[in-house]
Design a protein around this motif. Structure first.
Motif, PDB file in Angstrom:
ATOM      1  N   ASP A 121      28.121  29.520  41.714  1.00 35.66           N
ATOM      2  CA  ASP A 121      26.832  29.306  41.007  1.00 35.66           C
ATOM      3  C   ASP A 121      26.722  30.603  40.079  1.00 35.66           C
ATOM      4  O   ASP A 121      25.735  30.397  39.129  1.00 35.66           O
ATOM      5  N   VAL A 122      27.276  31.774  39.975  1.00 34.24           N
ATOM      6  CA  VAL A 122      27.390  32.615  39.167  1.00 34.24           C
ATOM      7  C   VAL A 122      28.679  32.914  38.697  1.00 34.24           C
ATOM      8  O   VAL A 122      29.646  32.869  38.988  1.00 34.24           O
ATOM      9  N   PHE A 123      28.657  32.618  37.053  1.00 31.19           N
ATOM     10  CA  PHE A 123      29.938  32.597  36.352  1.00 31.19           C
ATOM     11  C   PHE A 123      29.730  33.288  34.981  1.00 31.19           C
ATOM     12  O   PHE A 123      28.705  33.631  34.675  1.00 31.19           O
ATOM     13  N   LYS A 124      31.121  33.290  34.291  1.00 27.83           N
ATOM     14  CA  LYS A 124      30.999  33.995  33.187  1.00 27.83           C
ATOM     15  C   LYS A 124      30.463  35.457  33.089  1.00 27.83           C
ATOM     16  O   LYS A 124      29.297  35.917  32.367  1.00 27.83           O
ATOM     17  N   VAL A 125      30.834  36.214  34.065  1.00 28.13           N
ATOM     18  CA  VAL A 125      30.508  37.459  34.255  1.00 28.13           C
ATOM     19  C   VAL A 125      31.164  38.581  33.481  1.00 28.13           C
ATOM     20  O   VAL A 125      32.354  38.399  33.456  1.00 28.13           O
ATOM     21  N   ASP A 126      30.469  39.295  32.552  1.00 29.31           N
ATOM     22  CA  ASP A 126      31.039  40.255  31.532  1.00 29.31           C
ATOM     23  C   ASP A 126      30.294  41.502  31.490  1.00 29.31           C
ATOM     24  O   ASP A 126      29.316  41.647  31.224  1.00 29.31           O
ATOM     25  N   VAL A 127      30.951  42.591  32.277  1.00 33.11           N
ATOM     26  CA  VAL A 127      30.588  43.851  32.302  1.00 33.11           C
ATOM     27  C   VAL A 127      30.954  44.921  31.356  1.00 33.11           C
ATOM     28  O   VAL A 127      32.075  44.841  30.980  1.00 33.11           O
ATOM     29  N   LYS A 128      29.956  45.470  30.710  1.00 38.58           N
ATOM     30  CA  LYS A 128      30.065  46.502  29.810  1.00 38.58           C
ATOM     31  C   LYS A 128      29.607  47.999  30.586  1.00 38.58           C
ATOM     32  O   LYS A 128      29.437  47.876  31.705  1.00 38.58           O
TER      33      LYS A 128
ATOM     34  N   TYR B 153      22.428  35.459  30.912  1.00 38.42           N
ATOM     35  CA  TYR B 153      21.422  36.369  31.016  1.00 38.42           C
ATOM     36  C   TYR B 153      21.964  37.668  30.643  1.00 38.42           C
ATOM     37  O   TYR B 153      22.923  38.168  30.649  1.00 38.42           O
ATOM     38  N   PHE B 154      20.973  38.754  30.325  1.00 42.09           N
ATOM     39  CA  PHE B 154      21.439  39.977  30.046  1.00 42.09           C
ATOM     40  C   PHE B 154      20.635  40.842  31.307  1.00 42.09           C
ATOM     41  O   PHE B 154      19.565  40.543  31.693  1.00 42.09           O
ATOM     42  N   ILE B 155      21.649  41.980  31.822  1.00 45.04           N
ATOM     43  CA  ILE B 155      21.073  42.673  33.046  1.00 45.04           C
ATOM     44  C   ILE B 155      21.394  43.938  32.540  1.00 45.04           C
ATOM     45  O   ILE B 155      22.609  44.534  32.053  1.00 45.04           O
ATOM     46  N   ASN B 156      20.562  45.057  32.909  1.00 44.01           N
ATOM     47  CA  ASN B 156      20.913  46.464  32.310  1.00 44.01           C
ATOM     48  C   ASN B 156      21.495  47.215  33.563  1.00 44.01           C
ATOM     49  O   ASN B 156      21.180  48.428  33.675  1.00 44.01           O
ATOM     50  N   ILE B 157      22.404  46.655  34.139  1.00 47.41           N
ATOM     51  CA  ILE B 157      23.325  47.281  35.107  1.00 47.41           C
ATOM     52  C   ILE B 157      24.851  47.086  34.601  1.00 47.41           C
ATOM     53  O   ILE B 157      25.230  45.956  34.235  1.00 47.41           O
ATOM     54  N   GLY B 158      25.869  47.863  34.745  1.00 46.35           N
ATOM     55  CA  GLY B 158      27.171  47.755  34.475  1.00 46.35           C
ATOM     56  C   GLY B 158      28.152  48.726  34.887  1.00 46.35           C
ATOM     57  O   GLY B 158      27.877  49.010  36.308  1.00 46.35           O
ATOM     58  N   SER B 159      29.152  48.978  34.406  1.00 47.45           N
ATOM     59  CA  SER B 159      30.547  49.899  34.934  1.00 47.45           C
ATOM     60  C   SER B 159      29.792  51.249  35.497  1.00 47.45           C
ATOM     61  O   SER B 159      30.355  51.681  36.317  1.00 47.45           O
ATOM     62  N   ARG B 160      28.913  51.880  34.594  1.00 45.62           N
ATOM     63  CA  ARG B 160      28.405  53.221  34.957  1.00 45.62           C
ATOM     64  C   ARG B 160      27.721  53.056  36.234  1.00 45.62           C
ATOM     65  O   ARG B 160      27.497  54.067  37.051  1.00 45.62           O
ATOM     66  N   ASP B 161      27.151  51.843  36.790  1.00 46.24           N
ATOM     67  CA  ASP B 161      26.841  51.709  38.155  1.00 46.24           C
ATOM     68  C   ASP B 161      27.793  51.223  39.182  1.00 46.24           C
ATOM     69  O   ASP B 161      27.527  50.947  40.080  1.00 46.24           O
TER      70      ASP B 161
ATOM     71  N   ALA C 211      43.034  56.315  40.162  1.00 45.26           N
ATOM     72  CA  ALA C 211      42.308  57.533  41.092  1.00 45.26           C
ATOM     73  C   ALA C 211      40.846  56.884  41.530  1.00 45.26           C
ATOM     74  O   ALA C 211      39.872  57.327  41.451  1.00 45.26           O
ATOM     75  N   GLY C 212      40.926  55.658  41.990  1.00 45.66           N
ATOM     76  CA  GLY C 212      39.981  54.845  42.477  1.00 45.66           C
ATOM     77  C   GLY C 212      39.123  54.448  41.436  1.00 45.66           C
ATOM     78  O   GLY C 212      37.930  53.532  42.020  1.00 45.66           O
ATOM     79  N   LYS C 213      39.239  54.466  40.289  1.00 42.72           N
ATOM     80  CA  LYS C 213      38.134  53.952  39.192  1.00 42.72           C
ATOM     81  C   LYS C 213      38.727  52.613  38.838  1.00 42.72           C
ATOM     82  O   LYS C 213      39.927  52.044  39.048  1.00 42.72           O
ATOM     83  N   LEU C 214      37.742  51.699  38.329  1.00 43.16           N
ATOM     84  CA  LEU C 214      37.845  50.343  37.922  1.00 43.16           C
ATOM     85  C   LEU C 214      38.408  50.262  36.754  1.00 43.16           C
ATOM     86  O   LEU C 214      38.029  51.168  35.807  1.00 43.16           O
ATOM     87  N   GLY C 215      39.373  49.075  36.657  1.00 41.47           N
ATOM     88  CA  GLY C 215      40.000  48.857  35.260  1.00 41.47           C
ATOM     89  C   GLY C 215      40.217  47.572  35.223  1.00 41.47           C
ATOM     90  O   GLY C 215      40.146  46.600  36.033  1.00 41.47           O
ATOM     91  N   THR C 216      40.471  47.127  33.798  1.00 41.82           N
ATOM     92  CA  THR C 216      40.652  45.550  33.581  1.00 41.82           C
ATOM     93  C   THR C 216      41.941  45.304  32.725  1.00 41.82           C
ATOM     94  O   THR C 216      42.302  46.090  31.829  1.00 41.82           O
ATOM     95  N   SER C 217      42.656  44.442  33.254  1.00 41.88           N
ATOM     96  CA  SER C 217      44.082  44.190  32.526  1.00 41.88           C
ATOM     97  C   SER C 217      43.751  42.726  31.991  1.00 41.88           C
ATOM     98  O   SER C 217      43.501  41.719  32.478  1.00 41.88           O
ATOM     99  N   ILE C 218      43.787  42.739  30.459  1.00 42.47           N
ATOM    100  CA  ILE C 218      43.623  41.716  29.787  1.00 42.47           C
ATOM    101  C   ILE C 218      44.944  40.979  29.353  1.00 42.47           C
ATOM    102  O   ILE C 218      45.812  41.781  28.764  1.00 42.47           O
ATOM    103  N   VAL C 219      45.095  39.631  29.345  1.00 35.69           N
ATOM    104  CA  VAL C 219      46.254  38.907  28.595  1.00 35.69           C
ATOM    105  C   VAL C 219      45.622  38.195  27.667  1.00 35.69           C
ATOM    106  O   VAL C 219      44.869  37.109  27.846  1.00 35.69           O
ATOM    107  N   ILE C 220      46.420  38.210  26.532  1.00 32.91           N
ATOM    108  CA  ILE C 220      46.198  37.323  25.489  1.00 32.91           C
ATOM    109  C   ILE C 220      47.398  36.104  25.429  1.00 32.91           C
ATOM    110  O   ILE C 220      48.283  36.690  25.187  1.00 32.91           O
ATOM    111  N   ILE C 221      46.868  34.850  25.742  1.00 31.66           N
ATOM    112  CA  ILE C 221      48.070  33.879  25.755  1.00 31.66           C
ATOM    113  C   ILE C 221      47.823  32.798  24.793  1.00 31.66           C
ATOM    114  O   ILE C 221      46.775  32.550  24.530  1.00 31.66           O
ATOM    115  N   THR C 222      49.005  32.016  24.746  1.00 36.78           N
ATOM    116  CA  THR C 222      48.877  30.586  24.043  1.00 36.78           C
ATOM    117  C   THR C 222      49.198  29.724  25.023  1.00 36.78           C
ATOM    118  O   THR C 222      49.273  29.876  26.461  1.00 36.78           O
ATOM    119  N   LYS C 223      48.800  28.212  24.740  1.00 36.55           N
ATOM    120  CA  LYS C 223      48.837  27.200  25.711  1.00 36.55           C
ATOM    121  C   LYS C 223      50.304  27.136  26.508  1.00 36.55           C
ATOM    122  O   LYS C 223      50.301  26.823  27.548  1.00 36.55           O
TER     123      LYS C 223
END
Length: 595
Positions: free
Chosen positions: A491-498, A462-470, A336-348
């Motif tokens: 130049d921006v990497f390892k982005v992790d959104v809560k 860095y910590f930043i005070n914006i996330g998925s609620r935004d 319904a237009g909302k954002l979601g994440t699909s995670i895969v746990i794998i071995t080599k």
């Protein structure tokens, strides 16, 4: 974008739509509804789960039914009992102002006699699972020989579940001149065969690309050693405090084992698989819909037809055998237009599967490292602070406050905050301070030391005070930061959104610009706050190019496959051996139980 009033729907439907709070049609609704209202035609509509397909066929179907004629005029086939009941309820809501229109659900696990009685009383629309419908036809309890419309909803799922023969038999019982509307997320060979055999020059509607993933779902993979798969799952849950997820396992046994271990370790979890009774399944789904369960561990078959809003994550604890099944799994989130994440746990040994999936879903995976103990503690600390800030005060405690003030009167504001946070937070510190890094080591890459910090110190987190609620996910936040700071693509990497905050990395040379630029900005009236985090978020390496690890990309997982005999888009069957037994012989120290 059009309004519902512009699609040709009658007044009774528009009133019901208004009551439901629908404002604008989804893409599949905007394309399908006028077409189905305008002419009697067969149609194939390809759209991902969660895009509003029920309304896309439900609205025109209701408008075309003769409510004064009590004979059965339409049959809707769906893969599972849950989806059958859901479609029935939605059709009833849509037709609430058409008093003489009756819709009946026909499914297994309930009295066939009572369902037949409901149909006999007059059901212009029957919503059915293929197995129960075939049973009722065989017993002479239903007559669909004169229907005008047949809808196949989630056609690919029905065929994946082995209903091909039932569907063929049911369609053979219906008149040739009826209209057939086929709705599906993907177009495998079996669906194409149904369309060719039973449909007359069907028009085609495609939302997105055929067999592609949803644009609202981001895809991530985490590579771990096989023995660490379960521990990795726990860390991913702890790194996402507001997780509301479906976790997929291959077998019923693995599903139950993982769910039992999660419950034992203090998570709100439950299993959903074919060995449960119908009453148990109903109880689990009710708890999940009410969010009393945060982590639903399921098999693919048991999860068919799950339609629950606001699922934040789909976690592939084990990859399925074919890519189409992965697409179905990931479709449980980002609805319904909302954002979601699909995670895969794998071995080599499974890394080649990621490239094959990317080719089919036409989306890239982000390779991430399992969060370290330090990072999880930091995430939980900020989550707790946000939770305290946002909590609604129950004034029932007011009468107790004088006594509480007396107890705490000698504490300063700073001491009080420290102690209050420590009550909840110390358990994470105590649990994770002795736990090791889980990310599988790859050749040529530096590994984090025991503290969780990168050895070369070349990146700043860095910590930043914006996330998925935004309304950010990792992709949109990365683009926002890159464009705002005027940095390059990598130049921006390892982005992790809560939910209420996020983390990201840049090289150290950009630190002053990041802090100066972002700390002077506002987002929708709220001041942005950026601080340097004490944790680097894992390795400071950017996303590794997993498509250049040797061997060409293929939609099947067998390398060269000289014989060419494997089905296109299928995973290598032999990869199932030995999988799914990791983590059963004790998971080490127990995670602190959630309060």
């Amino acid at each position: 974008m059009k309004k519902f009033e512009e699609l040709g729907l009658n007044e009774s439907l528009l009133r019901a739509i208004g009551d439901l709070g629908f404002e604008t049609p989804s893409e599949v609704q905007e394309k399908a509804i006028p077409l189905l209202l305008e002419k009697d035609t067969d149609i194939v509509a390809l759209a991902q789960t969660g895009t509003g397909k029920t309304a896309a066929f439900g609205f025109p179907l209701i408008q075309k039914i003769d409510a004064d004629n009590r004979n059965t005029q339409a049959l809707i086939l769906s893969p599972t009992r849950e989806l059958c009941l859901q479609i029935t309820n939605e059709i009833k809501l849509y037709s609430k102002y058409i008093k003489s229109l009756h819709t009946v659900a026909v499914y297994g696990g309930a009295s066939i006699t009572e369902q037949a009685r409901e149909v006999k009383r007059g059901a212009q629309i029957i919503v059915a699972t293929p197995g129960r419908m075939q049973d009722m036809i065989n017993r002479g309890l239903v007559d669909i020989s004169k229907i005008d419309f047949c809808v196949l909803d989630e056609a690919d799922e029905m065929l994946n579940m082995g209903f091909y023969e039932d569907i063929v038999s049911i369609l053979s019982t219906t008149p040739d001149e009826k209209c057939t509307w086929l709705f599906s997320a993907t177009m495998p060979q079996e669906v194409a065969r149904i369309a060719k055999e039973f449909m007359r020059k069907p028009l085609e509607i495609t939302v997105g690309h055929k067999n592609s993933g949803s644009s609202t779902v981001s895809h991530e993979f985490y590579m771990v050693n096989a023995r660490d798969r379960y521990e990795a799952l726990k860390r991913l849950a702890d790194a996402n405090p507001d997780i509301f997820s479906v976790i997929f396992c291959r077998t019923k046994r693995d599903t139950q084992v993982v769910a039992d271990k999660l419950i034992e370790d203090g998570y709100n979890a439950a299993a959903l698989h074919g060995d449960l009774s119908q009453a148990q399944r109903d109880s689990v789904m009710k708890s999940f819909r009410n969010r009393q369960i945060q982590m639903l561990v399921a098999t693919d078959v048991a999860a068919r037809g799950i339609d629950v809003d606001n699922v934040t994550h789909v976690i592939n604890y084990q990859l399925p055998d074919d890519i189409e099944t992965y697409n179905h799994r990931s479709g449980r989130t980002g609805r319904a237009g909302k954002l979601g994440t699909s995670i895969v746990i794998i071995t080599k040994s499974e890394i080649r599967k990621i490239s094959a999936i990317e080719k089919v879903i036409k989306q890239k995976f982000e390779e991430k490292t399992i969060p370290s103990g330090i990072e999880i503690c930091e995430i939980q600390l900020f989550h707790l602070a946000n939770k305290i800030k946002d909590v609604e005060v129950d004034h029932g405690i007011d009468s107790y406050l004088p006594a509480i003030y007396e107890v705490l009167k000698d504490l300063s504001k700073e001491e009080l905050i420290k102690k209050m946070v420590s009550v909840e937070f110390n358990r994470f510190i105590n649990y994770y301070k002795k736990n090791r890094d889980l990310t599988a080591q790859t050749a040529g890459k530096d590994r984090k030391d025991a503290s969780g910090f990168s050895s070369d110190g070349g990146a700043v987190r860095y910590f930043i005070n914006i996330g998925s609620r935004d309304d950010f996910d990792w992709m949109t936040l990365k683009d926002f930061l890159r464009d705002t700071l005027g940095l390059g693509r990598d130049d921006v990497f390892k982005v992790d959104v809560k939910e209420g905050f996020s983390f990201f990395n840049t090289d150290a040379e950009h630190a002053n610009a990041v802090l100066d630029t972002l700390n002077s900005m506002h987002l929708e009236g709220r001041r942005i706050n950026v601080e340097i985090s004490k944790n680097d978020g894992g390795s400071n390496n950017r996303r590794r190019d997993h498509n250049n690890r040797g061997g060409r990309r293929s939609e099947s997982f067998g390398g060269g496959n000289k014989g060419g005999g494997r089905k296109e888009g299928s995973f290598e069957r032999s990869s199932r051996r030995g999988e799914g037994r990791e983590g059963r012989k004790g998971s080490g120290d127990r995670r602190p139980r959630r309060g």
